[in-house]
Motif scaffolding. Structure first.
Motif, PDB file in Angstrom:
ATOM      1  N   THR A   2       0.853  -1.189   0.000  1.00  0.00           N
ATOM      2  CA  THR A   2       0.000   0.000   0.000  1.00  0.00           C
ATOM      3  C   THR A   2       0.885   1.233   0.000  1.00  0.00           C
ATOM      4  N   GLN A   3       0.507   2.185  -0.845  1.00  0.00           N
ATOM      5  CA  GLN A   3       1.251   3.449  -0.961  1.00  0.00           C
ATOM      6  C   GLN A   3       1.018   4.319   0.278  1.00  0.00           C
ATOM      7  N   THR A   4       2.077   4.866   0.874  1.00  0.00           N
ATOM      8  CA  THR A   4       1.884   5.809   1.983  1.00  0.00           C
ATOM      9  C   THR A   4       1.338   7.112   1.415  1.00  0.00           C
ATOM     10  N   ARG A   5       0.240   7.565   1.972  1.00  0.00           N
ATOM     11  CA  ARG A   5      -0.366   8.813   1.496  1.00  0.00           C
ATOM     12  C   ARG A   5       0.417  10.017   2.026  1.00  0.00           C
ATOM     13  N   ILE A   6       0.597  11.005   1.159  1.00  0.00           N
ATOM     14  CA  ILE A   6       1.323  12.227   1.523  1.00  0.00           C
ATOM     15  C   ILE A   6       0.295  13.341   1.720  1.00  0.00           C
ATOM     16  N   ALA A   7       0.309  13.966   2.895  1.00  0.00           N
ATOM     17  CA  ALA A   7      -0.718  14.972   3.231  1.00  0.00           C
ATOM     18  C   ALA A   7      -0.088  16.304   3.609  1.00  0.00           C
ATOM     19  N   LEU A   8      -0.374  17.317   2.819  1.00  0.00           N
ATOM     20  CA  LEU A   8       0.147  18.663   3.109  1.00  0.00           C
ATOM     21  C   LEU A   8      -0.912  19.463   3.874  1.00  0.00           C
ATOM     22  N   VAL A   9      -0.499  20.022   5.016  1.00  0.00           N
ATOM     23  CA  VAL A   9      -1.409  20.821   5.849  1.00  0.00           C
ATOM     24  C   VAL A   9      -0.843  22.235   5.960  1.00  0.00           C
ATOM     25  N   SER A  10      -1.623  23.233   5.569  1.00  0.00           N
ATOM     26  CA  SER A  10      -1.135  24.619   5.681  1.00  0.00           C
ATOM     27  C   SER A  10      -1.402  25.157   7.086  1.00  0.00           C
ATOM     28  N   VAL A  62       0.736  31.318   2.631  1.00  0.00           N
ATOM     29  CA  VAL A  62      -0.352  31.273   1.649  1.00  0.00           C
ATOM     30  C   VAL A  62      -0.659  32.637   1.028  1.00  0.00           C
ATOM     31  N   LEU A  63      -0.014  33.683   1.549  1.00  0.00           N
ATOM     32  CA  LEU A  63      -0.174  35.013   0.956  1.00  0.00           C
ATOM     33  C   LEU A  63       0.801  35.239  -0.200  1.00  0.00           C
ATOM     34  N   ASP A  64       1.684  34.271  -0.423  1.00  0.00           N
ATOM     35  CA  ASP A  64       2.781  34.469  -1.366  1.00  0.00           C
ATOM     36  C   ASP A  64       2.761  33.343  -2.415  1.00  0.00           C
ATOM     37  N   ALA A  65       2.368  33.711  -3.646  1.00  0.00           N
ATOM     38  CA  ALA A  65       2.215  32.699  -4.705  1.00  0.00           C
ATOM     39  C   ALA A  65       3.526  31.942  -4.947  1.00  0.00           C
ATOM     40  N   GLU A  66       4.663  32.638  -4.814  1.00  0.00           N
ATOM     41  CA  GLU A  66       5.962  31.968  -5.043  1.00  0.00           C
ATOM     42  C   GLU A  66       6.234  30.940  -3.954  1.00  0.00           C
ATOM     43  N   SER A  67       5.869  31.300  -2.709  1.00  0.00           N
ATOM     44  CA  SER A  67       6.061  30.369  -1.594  1.00  0.00           C
ATOM     45  C   SER A  67       5.200  29.118  -1.806  1.00  0.00           C
ATOM     46  N   THR A 117      -5.791  35.542   2.524  1.00  0.00           N
ATOM     47  CA  THR A 117      -5.320  34.417   3.350  1.00  0.00           C
ATOM     48  C   THR A 117      -6.326  33.266   3.328  1.00  0.00           C
ATOM     49  N   ASN A 118      -7.586  33.562   3.603  1.00  0.00           N
ATOM     50  CA  ASN A 118      -8.578  32.504   3.863  1.00  0.00           C
ATOM     51  C   ASN A 118      -9.204  31.927   2.596  1.00  0.00           C
ATOM     52  N   THR A 119      -9.154  32.670   1.493  1.00  0.00           N
ATOM     53  CA  THR A 119      -9.847  32.217   0.279  1.00  0.00           C
ATOM     54  C   THR A 119      -8.882  32.077  -0.914  1.00  0.00           C
ATOM     55  N   VAL A 120      -8.082  33.118  -1.162  1.00  0.00           N
ATOM     56  CA  VAL A 120      -7.211  33.073  -2.349  1.00  0.00           C
ATOM     57  C   VAL A 120      -6.064  32.079  -2.132  1.00  0.00           C
ATOM     58  N   GLY A 121      -5.531  32.021  -0.912  1.00  0.00           N
ATOM     59  CA  GLY A 121      -4.479  31.037  -0.604  1.00  0.00           C
ATOM     60  C   GLY A 121      -4.946  29.619  -0.929  1.00  0.00           C
ATOM     61  N   PRO A 122      -6.111  29.201  -0.379  1.00  0.00           N
ATOM     62  CA  PRO A 122      -6.635  27.874  -0.732  1.00  0.00           C
ATOM     63  C   PRO A 122      -6.840  27.686  -2.241  1.00  0.00           C
ATOM     64  N   LEU A 123      -7.332  28.735  -2.929  1.00  0.00           N
ATOM     65  CA  LEU A 123      -7.528  28.638  -4.382  1.00  0.00           C
ATOM     66  C   LEU A 123      -6.197  28.337  -5.081  1.00  0.00           C
ATOM     67  N   LEU A 124      -5.148  29.085  -4.716  1.00  0.00           N
ATOM     68  CA  LEU A 124      -3.847  28.883  -5.369  1.00  0.00           C
ATOM     69  C   LEU A 124      -3.296  27.488  -5.079  1.00  0.00           C
ATOM     70  N   LEU A 125      -3.488  27.036  -3.852  1.00  0.00           N
ATOM     71  CA  LEU A 125      -3.014  25.683  -3.505  1.00  0.00           C
ATOM     72  C   LEU A 125      -3.783  24.619  -4.285  1.00  0.00           C
TER      73      LEU A 125
END
Ligand code: NAP
Length: 238
Positions: A2-10, A62-67, A117-125
């Protein structure tokens, strides 16, 4: 195997985000702790070491598109996949009385920063991870929303925060509609009123309870829901 799932949390260096990392790691996922400050992120990860949990730590503002781009590139370099995205980072830059946070006084600066922070950051991610999830044929996206964004029960006060979370809910539904039914699922959830820096000392819920529904949505089975809004693992009104 089974593949280990990778989970990114902001926003995972404290509060509900750190607890989500803890619970996902306990469930055997490889949690990646996204933190605006790498030093704070490493400190937070070290606090889990006594439990035998070793999340990876990646800088993510999440405020920084490059980050955001560089964070995704680092996770891909480290693990070659991203199975779960938890959009947890958020701000409530308002005071705790309606007088401190009235729709009649709120500045556009505050509204814009809160939305970014709360809306555009999630959209970019989401824009970064969905192509990866499509290639993998698997993805779970969880948006940390709030009852404060529920149109069904909209009250006065906290206008920037409320509007940003209502928009995050809309983002959840738009994304679910565009994804259609299938391997990638996206849902929004409300953690309840949780004892964190944001929730304040009067909050009624411990962080483990606040994180529970996010972890459930992050690990949904194939026949799990998409495009929903949940609290305590049950659907709630938009
Ligand atoms: P918190 O303790 O204030 O933690 C917020 C986290 O977001 C921190 O790690 C913070 O990082 C991070 N963050 C803020 N701006 C960021 C940015 N630009 N880039 C990356 N990270 C950033 O809040 P919480 O209570 O754990 O809240 C987590 C989520 O649950 C939020 O989305 C919140 O709206 C939602 N929520 C909370 C409650 C509650 O009662 N607590 C209720 C409903 C919904 P820094 O340390 O760098 O600032």
């Amino acid at each position: 195997m089974t593949q280990t799932r990778i989970a990114l949390v902001s926003g995972a260096n404290r509060g509900i985000g750190l607890e989500i990392v803890r619970q996902l790691a306990r469930e055997g996922l490889m949690a990646v702790l996204g933190s605006r400050s790498l030093a704070k992120g490493k400190e937070a990860a070290a606090s889990l070491a006594s439990e035998g949990l070793e999340p990876a730590v990646v800088a993510l503002d999440v405020l920084d598109a490059e980050s955001i781009k560089s964070c995704i590139a680092q996770v891909m370099e480290l693990f070659g996949r991203i199975d779960v995205l938890v959009n947890n980072a958020g701000i409530l830059e308002e005071g705790f009385s309606p007088e401190d946070s009235s729709v009649f006084d709120v500045s556009t600066d505050r509204v814009m920063r809160t939305f970014e922070t709360n809306t555009v950051g999630p959209l970019l991610l989401i824009q970064q991870v969905v192509p990866i999830m499509r290639k993998q044929g698997y993805g779970r996206i969880v948006n940390l929303s709030s009852g404060a964004g529920q149109l069904a029960d909209m009250q006065g006060g906290f206008p920037a925060y409320r509007m940003s979370k209502t928009a995050l809910n809309a983002l959840t539904r738009i994304t679910a509609a565009e994804l259609g039914p299938g391997e990638i699922k996206i849902n929004a959830m409300c953690p309840g009123w949780v004892k964190t820096a944001m929730g304040g000392p009067g909050a009624t819920r411990p962080v483990d309870k606040g994180a529970e529904t996010a972890v459930w949505l992050a690990t949904l089975p194939e026949d799990g829901p998409s495009g929903g809004f949940f609290r305590d693992m049950k659907p709630i009104a938009w």
